[in-house]
Design a protein around this motif. Structure first.
Motif, short mmCIF file in Angstrom:
data_model
loop_
_atom_site.label_atom_id
_atom_site.label_comp_id
_atom_site.label_asym_id
_atom_site.label_seq_id
_atom_site.Cartn_x
_atom_site.Cartn_y
_atom_site.Cartn_z
N LEU A 122 32.88 9.84 92.11
CA LEU A 122 32.01 9.58 90.97
C LEU A 122 32.84 9.52 89.70
O LEU A 122 33.68 10.38 89.45
N GLN A 143 28.95 6.67 87.89
CA GLN A 143 28.97 5.54 88.80
C GLN A 143 29.82 5.87 90.02
O GLN A 143 30.84 6.57 89.91
N LEU A 144 29.41 5.38 91.18
CA LEU A 144 30.15 5.58 92.43
C LEU A 144 31.24 4.52 92.54
O LEU A 144 30.96 3.32 92.43
#
Length: 661
Positions: A221, A225-226
């Motif tokens: 992360l 956001q991944l």
């Protein structure tokens, strides 16, 4: 929001320092505001292209507005999902690595086992299956869950309560399906594989946003956001290599020079401005630098004798009587004569009497309601100059229209001519409407339709026959050209002597001997013959043979010229014949016209009419309250010069005007 090239699309921000009284352009369905007309037009053109995708359903090849409507319907269906199933479904979706189809199947399979209070399904009791509703979930502490249900009778009334096990309850029809679940998954997530829920949605239902242990080796992360570790590493390595070679700045420069979108546009996913594709809505068209000079639209003439609100009925009645004059046994009359007759105060004007009588005879021959009304009154079927008003009054009694029935007293007194134009045309309008429903007129219309179909089939048949002949001619020419190539090759193989080519079959053995002797002496005489072969061949040629070759070639060229001229004449004649046939079929189609349609509309939605039996072009306003006409050639030319073909409506009107001219 709809997706552009499978990516989110950012709407334009409103202009800064916008004043309340400032005139701007606004997109209807996105509420975007533009100061510049060209920017607004480019955005509208982009929204009309079929490059958009619905985020909820995944449907592509849509316009922006169609994608918005599809997304709205999908969200409404998603909201029908029971609230008790939302949280369990979201827990299954969070960080799942399955494809969308497999994930929807998994959610469906698991949710069918999760029953909730208020679920309506079927319960097994006494070897029967009964509709029921779950009232309460009972935990017995043994590990098996029981449910208190209410058995439902007619109109879903509760008949009795019972406690059933989970395996005794079955879904007759699940409250959701795979399609709804797919839309639900798309709406609930911000990325796919692994599927990640929106942060606020996960917090609302108490679902963890921490990355599972099995995915931490592949993802991490960053800023909420991944991020994929492998892709991140590859991008870093590529950037490092580019910087080491000193190519990154050059690449960016070249990218800007080649005209590709710069980094700021790519980040916002804003497409390049595309040229406007005409035609567009007429009200959006603005004059361009390359446009011709459009003249001001001339004012139409409005000197009608009848009131303005009667012009539509006047044209309709006259066009019907002119189109079906043979069926009605009426001599054709002009629109001007008909208009003057309507305004005339004479009660027994021949044109008025004959028109009413012809329409009434059609109703009498039909043996319908009007014919029965006349039989009840024991009237004769013959209409005369004296009795025609009585038949008109009988018709008004039958239709029982309040506005027209008030005229019966004046008509019975013999003062039909004193009626105003509205009343006269109203009576004729009703007569025409009833005549159109008779079997005689309907039969005539059916015959015209069949004749038009037959003419259309003949036109298509002739076009197909012409195309077939052209195709055969092309194939024949292709075959002849292939034959000539083969013949030339054979001539080259036999040599340049024409006598040898003619007597090839007889002197075949001699040729073989010559070839074999040449092959045997080739190695010995090659050096001697190389320099003298061309000169020897020229010296051995017979001058008579050369003369014959020249005359033969001249004759062939003359024949080719003659055949070419003949073909040109034939093609010219066949083209003229085809044009004549087209004109003939066009005239025949016009003779069998079923109804009169408007030529088109202008930017203000005014309709333009043209009738074959009148030389004027009539203009009808959008609300049908105003009429006018153009009759002079200069007026029609000025009208055509004022229409802009870039508009959707005026382009069709311009086309119709060209056909008329």
């Amino acid at each position: 929001m709809p997706l552009f090239k499978r990516k989110p699309f950012d709407l334009a921000k409103p202009p800064e320092d916008l004043e309340p009284s400032e005139l701007v352009y606004q997109v209807r369905f996105t509420k975007e505001i533009f100061r510049d007309y060209q920017e607004y037009l480019n955005r509208i053109n982009l929204y009309r292209q079929r490059v958009w995708m619905c985020k909820s359903t995944g449907k592509s090849n849509l316009t922006y507005e169609e994608a918005m409507v599809t997304e709205k319907h999908a969200i409404q269906k998603v909201q029908q999902l029971p609230n008790d199933l939302v949280a369990p479904a979201l827990r299954i979706i969070q960080f799942s690595m399955l494809s969308l189809r497999d994930l929807a199947d998994l959610v469906t399979k698991k949710l069918q086992k999760d029953l909730f209070v208020g679920a309506e399904l079927y319960g097994k009791k006494d070897d029967g299956l009964y509709p029921c509703r779950v009232l309460k979930i009972v935990e017995n502490g043994v590990g098996k869950t029981q449910y208190e249900v209410a058995l439902l009778g007619e109109n879903k009334k509760i008949t009795e309560n019972a406690i059933l096990h989970g395996e005794d309850l079955v879904w007759k029809k699940t409250p959701f399906n795979r399609k709804i679940l797919k839309s639900f998954i798309r709406e609930s997530t911000c990325r796919s594989i692994p599927w990640v829920l929106h942060e606020k949605l996960a917090q609302k239902h108490g679902i963890s946003t921490d990355l599972p242990e099995e995915l931490r080796s592949k993802f991490f992360l960053q800023g909420g956001q991944l991020v994929n570790r492998t892709k991140k590493r590859k991008n870093e390595n590529r950037n490092n290599v580019g910087e080491a070679n000193g190519e990154s700045g050059k690449f960016k420069r070249n990218k800007g020079e080649t005209g590709k979108p710069d980094a700021s546009k790519e980040e916002n996913n804003q497409p390049e401005d595309e040229p406007v594709k005409y035609p567009i809505d007429d009200l959006l068209v603005k004059p361009g630098p390359d446009d011709p000079l459009f003249t001001d639209r001339p004012s139409p003439s409005r000197d009608f004798n009848v009131p303005m609100d009667c012009i539509g009925d006047l044209l309709m009645v006259w066009d019907f009587c002119s189109s079906f004059s043979r069926v009605l046994n009426l001599w054709p009359f002009s629109l001007e004569d008909f208009e003057n007759a309507i305004c005339h105060k004479d009660s027994n004007l021949v044109l008025i009497v004959e028109t009413h009588s012809a329409l009434l005879r059609i109703l009498i021959k039909d043996d319908g309601e009007y014919s029965l009304a006349l039989q009840n009154k024991k009237r004769k079927s013959k209409i005369s100059l004296i009795t025609w008003t009585e038949y008109v009054c009988d018709f008004l009694e039958m239709i029982n229209v309040t506005e027209l029935c008030s005229c019966m007293t004046t008509i019975k007194r013999g003062h039909y001519g004193l009626l105003d134009a509205n009343a006269k045309l109203g009576i004729l309008r009703e007569l025409v409407c009833h005549a159109l429903e008779t079997d005689l007129i309907r039969g005539k219309l059916d015959d015209l339709i069949e004749q038009r179909r037959a003419l259309g089939a003949t036109v298509r048949g002739e076009a197909l026959e012409y195309a077939r002949k052209k195709r055969e001619e092309k194939e024949q020419l292709k075959g002849e050209s292939n034959g000539l190539v083969v013949k030339e090759n054979s001539m080259e193989s036999t040599g340049s002597n024409p006598h040898m080519a003619e007597n090839g079959e007889e002197n075949g053995d001699m040729m073989e001997e010559v070839i074999s002797s040449r092959q045997s002496n080739a190695f010995v005489n090659r050096k001697q013959l190389n320099g003298q072969s061309k000169k020897g061949e020229k010296q051995k040629l017979d001058p008579k043979v050369e003369a014959e070759n020249i005359t033969n070639s001249n004759e062939k060229e003359e024949q080719k010229q003659l055949t070419g001229e003949k073909k040109e004449d034939q093609e010219k004649k066949s083209k003229e014949k085809r044009e004549q046939r087209k004109e003939y079929f066009k005239r025949e189609m016009e003779k069998r016209s079923i109804r009169t349609n408007p030529l088109g509309k202008d930017r203000d939605y005014n309709r333009y009419w043209w009738f074959r039996r009148d030389g004027r072009i009539f203009v009808e306003s959008s609300d049908s309250k105003q009429w006018g006409y153009y009759c002079a050639k200069e007026e029609v030319d000025a009208l055509m010069s004022s229409l802009n073909p870039k508009g959707e409506r005026e382009s069709s009107s311009t086309t119709a005007g060209k056909i008329l001219s």
